[in-house]
Design a protein around this motif. Structure first.
Motif, PDB file in Angstrom:
ATOM      1  N   ALA A  12      36.616 -12.025  19.549  1.00  0.00           N
ATOM      2  CA  ALA A  12      36.203 -11.006  20.515  1.00  0.00           C
ATOM      3  C   ALA A  12      35.570 -11.622  21.750  1.00  0.00           C
ATOM      4  CB  ALA A  12      35.217 -10.037  19.855  1.00  0.00           C
ATOM      5  N   GLY A  13      35.771 -10.964  22.881  1.00  0.00           N
ATOM      6  CA  GLY A  13      35.052 -11.327  24.100  1.00  0.00           C
ATOM      7  C   GLY A  13      35.707 -12.368  24.972  1.00  0.00           C
ATOM      8  N   GLN A  14      36.985 -12.701  24.739  1.00  0.00           N
ATOM      9  CA  GLN A  14      37.631 -13.725  25.557  1.00  0.00           C
ATOM     10  C   GLN A  14      38.286 -13.096  26.788  1.00  0.00           C
ATOM     11  OE1 GLN A  14      40.105 -16.116  22.786  1.00  0.00           O
ATOM     12  NE2 GLN A  14      38.471 -17.629  22.917  1.00  0.00           N
ATOM     13  N   LYS A  15      37.531 -12.323  27.513  1.00  0.00           N
ATOM     14  CA  LYS A  15      38.036 -11.649  28.711  1.00  0.00           C
ATOM     15  C   LYS A  15      37.621 -12.437  29.943  1.00  0.00           C
ATOM     16  CE  LYS A  15      38.027  -7.184  31.136  1.00  0.00           C
ATOM     17  NZ  LYS A  15      39.489  -6.999  31.105  1.00  0.00           N
ATOM     18  N   PRO A  16      38.571 -12.983  30.702  1.00  0.00           N
ATOM     19  CA  PRO A  16      38.217 -13.737  31.899  1.00  0.00           C
ATOM     20  C   PRO A  16      37.556 -12.847  32.957  1.00  0.00           C
ATOM     21  CG  PRO A  16      40.492 -14.138  31.250  1.00  0.00           C
ATOM     22  CD  PRO A  16      40.013 -12.958  30.468  1.00  0.00           C
ATOM     23  N   GLY A  17      36.589 -13.417  33.677  1.00  0.00           N
ATOM     24  CA  GLY A  17      35.966 -12.710  34.784  1.00  0.00           C
ATOM     25  C   GLY A  17      36.635 -13.069  36.094  1.00  0.00           C
ATOM     26  N   THR A  18      35.870 -13.036  37.190  1.00  0.00           N
ATOM     27  CA  THR A  18      36.442 -13.297  38.505  1.00  0.00           C
ATOM     28  C   THR A  18      36.951 -14.725  38.637  1.00  0.00           C
ATOM     29  OG1 THR A  18      34.231 -13.783  39.349  1.00  0.00           O
ATOM     30  CG2 THR A  18      35.034 -11.552  39.655  1.00  0.00           C
ATOM     31  N   SER A  19      36.432 -15.635  37.813  1.00  0.00           N
ATOM     32  CA  SER A  19      36.863 -17.032  37.899  1.00  0.00           C
ATOM     33  C   SER A  19      37.061 -17.622  36.516  1.00  0.00           C
ATOM     34  CB  SER A  19      35.843 -17.856  38.694  1.00  0.00           C
ATOM     35  OG  SER A  19      35.773 -17.442  40.027  1.00  0.00           O
ATOM     36  N   GLY A  20      37.843 -16.961  35.690  1.00  0.00           N
ATOM     37  CA  GLY A  20      38.154 -17.495  34.384  1.00  0.00           C
ATOM     38  C   GLY A  20      37.181 -17.053  33.311  1.00  0.00           C
ATOM     39  N   LEU A  21      37.286 -17.700  32.156  1.00  0.00           N
ATOM     40  CA  LEU A  21      36.437 -17.386  31.004  1.00  0.00           C
ATOM     41  C   LEU A  21      35.247 -18.325  31.008  1.00  0.00           C
ATOM     42  CD1 LEU A  21      36.072 -15.793  28.334  1.00  0.00           C
ATOM     43  CD2 LEU A  21      37.328 -17.658  27.200  1.00  0.00           C
ATOM     44  N   ARG A  22      34.045 -17.761  31.017  1.00  0.00           N
ATOM     45  CA  ARG A  22      32.819 -18.557  30.993  1.00  0.00           C
ATOM     46  C   ARG A  22      31.933 -18.088  29.844  1.00  0.00           C
ATOM     47  NH1 ARG A  22      31.268 -18.681  37.469  1.00  0.00           N
ATOM     48  NH2 ARG A  22      33.220 -19.640  38.154  1.00  0.00           N
ATOM     49  N   LYS A  23      31.482 -19.058  29.068  1.00  0.00           N
ATOM     50  CA  LYS A  23      30.591 -18.779  27.952  1.00  0.00           C
ATOM     51  C   LYS A  23      29.649 -19.973  27.787  1.00  0.00           C
ATOM     52  CE  LYS A  23      32.630 -14.906  26.645  1.00  0.00           C
ATOM     53  NZ  LYS A  23      31.949 -13.581  26.685  1.00  0.00           N
ATOM     54  N   LYS A  24      28.674 -19.823  26.899  1.00  0.00           N
ATOM     55  CA  LYS A  24      27.827 -20.949  26.560  1.00  0.00           C
ATOM     56  C   LYS A  24      28.680 -22.034  25.892  1.00  0.00           C
ATOM     57  CE  LYS A  24      23.904 -19.486  28.098  1.00  0.00           C
ATOM     58  NZ  LYS A  24      23.289 -20.146  29.264  1.00  0.00           N
ATOM     59  N   THR A  25      28.332 -23.286  26.145  1.00  0.00           N
ATOM     60  CA  THR A  25      29.116 -24.401  25.625  1.00  0.00           C
ATOM     61  C   THR A  25      29.277 -24.350  24.105  1.00  0.00           C
ATOM     62  OG1 THR A  25      28.412 -25.775  27.483  1.00  0.00           O
ATOM     63  CG2 THR A  25      29.301 -26.916  25.569  1.00  0.00           C
ATOM     64  N   PRO A  26      28.231 -24.043  23.325  1.00  0.00           N
ATOM     65  CA  PRO A  26      28.438 -23.970  21.876  1.00  0.00           C
ATOM     66  C   PRO A  26      29.475 -22.924  21.479  1.00  0.00           C
ATOM     67  CG  PRO A  26      26.087 -24.124  22.364  1.00  0.00           C
ATOM     68  CD  PRO A  26      26.794 -23.914  23.677  1.00  0.00           C
ATOM     69  N   VAL A  27      29.624 -21.876  22.274  1.00  0.00           N
ATOM     70  CA  VAL A  27      30.656 -20.872  21.983  1.00  0.00           C
ATOM     71  C   VAL A  27      32.041 -21.495  22.150  1.00  0.00           C
ATOM     72  CG1 VAL A  27      31.660 -18.671  22.703  1.00  0.00           C
ATOM     73  CG2 VAL A  27      29.169 -18.944  22.614  1.00  0.00           C
ATOM     74  N   PHE A  28      32.241 -22.200  23.264  1.00  0.00           N
ATOM     75  CA  PHE A  28      33.536 -22.848  23.504  1.00  0.00           C
ATOM     76  C   PHE A  28      33.835 -23.910  22.451  1.00  0.00           C
ATOM     77  CE2 PHE A  28      34.321 -21.126  27.778  1.00  0.00           C
ATOM     78  CZ  PHE A  28      35.702 -21.093  27.769  1.00  0.00           C
ATOM     79  N   MET A  29      32.772 -24.531  21.935  1.00  0.00           N
ATOM     80  CA  MET A  29      32.957 -25.571  20.921  1.00  0.00           C
ATOM     81  C   MET A  29      33.154 -24.997  19.521  1.00  0.00           C
ATOM     82  SD  MET A  29      30.105 -28.318  22.293  1.00  0.00           S
ATOM     83  CE  MET A  29      30.549 -29.613  21.144  1.00  0.00           C
ATOM     84  N   GLY A  30      33.053 -23.682  19.402  1.00  0.00           N
ATOM     85  CA  GLY A  30      33.204 -23.038  18.108  1.00  0.00           C
ATOM     86  C   GLY A  30      34.627 -23.107  17.578  1.00  0.00           C
TER      87      GLY A  30
END
Length: 542
Positions: A12-30
């Motif tokens: 859930a929550g992989q919706k890109p914003g105005t400049s792509g998908l941004r999340k906290k680094t530990p989320v991306f490393m999940g």
């Protein structure tokens, strides 16, 4: 090498914003997180037989993510990937490489001006074959794909050596590691009078360039110090670091305080500038005077013809809706088109591709031109230097002459960060509900002329974007705009944009916050910011 097909489920929550998908680094490393999103990109745009550019701003996880993306590109049948040495590319440099090599797009690893580090922010976005960010239709398709994905493809392989320039192969895919600076620097030499700028530095002109331990450091050193002859040490914080040296790499007076202190000190150099995490934003400061992004856009548009790359004049000027109308006044004087778009650089792409605009800008410290399809921080700095070298005036003198000719649009942005999303949404919902009854009301001595929720119809392709920011406009030309930003990773950021026009000749030298005081009070009162959020003052003022 084996291509593995890995079962997965939507996250859930992989919706890109105005400049792509941004999340906290530990989320991306999940588990599966990066892989799911990258596979969704390839599923939407296709990868078989295609060529892509890959690079990022060097923030924490940049190097690991690059290896994953390369293995996934190979597994999805890509023919070639051009990757910056060390997996490093500024965003404008990546845009240029996409265009220069006529690739099928590119993946940029960055969270732009957001902090980096093990607990900070990371991001991934896809840029189209024109070099610009993917439009809403494409990012929406990517998001839909993330909600239904069942598997991703990846090659089992050892890490590639990205530290050396050269060609290698990965499961039949060509990987070209390139110097991240060379092609971009060569492009800048075609746009600006490097000889005139060199002569200015040789005459004793002094500058400070703060790259904020982010990606523009190597670009700034190569161009400013080596090619243009600025004194060694002109570029500070010039080594990109995974955590940006603990800095918040957003070039504004709050986060670039050291530069501001120097530029307003007794021994200030002639010119100061800063750039952000991925190199697409800029802040410009003269000795003892700060240049707002809106004013910078207007001054650059009025003087662009002084640079060789723009000597034939501009086709048009485009600005984001929250940006001040100062650039519109320049365009009207030049007899060229001016355009007001939603926030997000992707909205400028159609105008640039259609030849309707040459220079574009956003109040969020982004300025650029048709040389790439991204905003470009170092480009803006070099255009300022070209103008200074020709006009032989100080920044303060140029601004004073500009305001005397066009009037002054006093302007500021107030950011309220990390507001609980439900509170921010409730506040915006209440304000939208009140818009229809605002016309004619008198607030802080100003009469409301109109109020709306900005909608944009693209003049090139007819696409429509709605709910792009609430505007309240007064009869004297003042206005405020409220919108929730899509660039943060935690809670909501409320951005309040404030503008008041002074036609001159009097009232052109006031403190901006004092000049804007009635508009600030009106915005707080009408939006009931304290009531909904508990905030009475912004976190950042620019």
């Amino acid at each position: 090498m084996t291509i593995r097909i890995i079962p997965t489920t939507p996250i859930a929550g992989q919706k890109p914003g105005t400049s792509g998908l941004r999340k906290k680094t530990p989320v991306f490393m999940g588990h599966h997180y990066l892989e799911n999103f990258v596979q969704s990109i390839f599923d939407v745009v296709g990868a078989a037989g295609k060529t892509f550019v890959l690079g990022g701003d060097g923030r924490y996880f940049n190097d690991r993510a690059a290896q994953v993306i390369l293995r996934m590109a190979a597994a999805n049948g890509a023919a070639r990937v051009i990757v910056g040495q060390g997996a490093i590319l500024s965003t404008p440099a990546a845009s240029h490489l996409i265009r220069l090599n006529k690739t099928d797009g590119g993946i940029i690893m960055s969270a732009s001006h957001n902090p980096g580090g093990p607990e900070e922010d990371f991001g991934v976005k896809f840029n189209m074959p024109n070099g610009g960010p993917a439009p809403e239709g494409v990012t929406e398709a990517m998001y839909r794909r993330t909600t239904e994905i069942t598997e991703y493809r990846i090659v089992e392989a050892q890490d590639l050596d990205l530290s050396r320039v050269g060609r290698t192969a990965l499961a039949g895919m060509v990987v070209d590691v390139v110097d991240p600076v060379a092609d971009y620097a060569a492009l800048m030499e075609t746009l600006f009078d490097f000889g005139a700028i060199r002569a200015m530095f040789a005459s004793g002109f002094r500058m400070r360039m703060d790259s904020m331990c982010a990606v523009t450091g190597p670009y700034a050193v190569e161009i400013l110090e080596r090619r243009l002859g600025a004194a060694p040490g002109t570029c500070v914080n010039a080594v990109p670091l995974p955590d940006f040296g603990g800095m918040h790499p957003d070039p504004n007076p709050t986060w670039a305080k050291a530069l501001m202190d120097e530029m307003f000190g007794d021994a200030a150099p002639d010119f100061g500038a800063a750039s952000d995490g991925d190199g697409d934003r800029n802040m410009v400061v003269g000795r003892g005077i700060y240049v707002s992004p809106s004013d910078s856009l207007a001054v650059l548009a009025a003087n662009a013809h002084l640079a060789p790359g723009y000597a034939q004049g501009l086709k048009g000027v485009a600005r984001s809706m929250p940006t001040s109308a100062a650039a519109d006044r320049v365009a009207a004087a030049l007899g060229i088109g001016h355009y007001e778009t939603p926030t997000g650089w992707k909205f400028f792409g159609n105008l640039l591709d259609a030849g309707r605009a040459t220079i574009c800008g956003e109040e969020s410290f982004g300025t650029g031109s048709d040389h790439v399809r991204e905003k470009d921080g170092l480009w803006a700095v070099l255009l300022w230097l070209n103008i200074l070298s020709v006009r032989k005036q100080t920044v303060a003198e140029i601004l004073a002459e500009h305001w005397a000719r066009f009037g002054r649009n006093y302007y500021s942005r107030h950011d309220f960060e990390a507001i609980a999303t439900e509170k921010a949404d409730a506040m915006m919902g209440a304000l939208r509900g009140a818009l229809a009854g605002l016309k004619g009301q008198v607030v802080e001595g100003m009469v409301i002329a109109a109020a709306d929720d900005f909608a944009y119809t693209d003049p090139v392709d007819g696409s429509v974007s709605t709910k792009q920011g609430v505007r309240v406009m007064f009869e004297d030309g003042s206005r405020f705009v409220l919108r929730l930003s899509g660039t943060g990773t935690e809670g909501a950021t409320l951005r309040m944009y404030l503008e008041r026009f002074a036609p001159g000749p009097d009232g052109l030298d006031l403190d901006p916050q004092a000049a804007l005081a009635p508009v600030i009070a009106a915005a707080h009162g009408l939006a009931r910011i304290a009531e909904f959020t508990g905030r009475t003052a912004p976190d950042v003022v620019t």
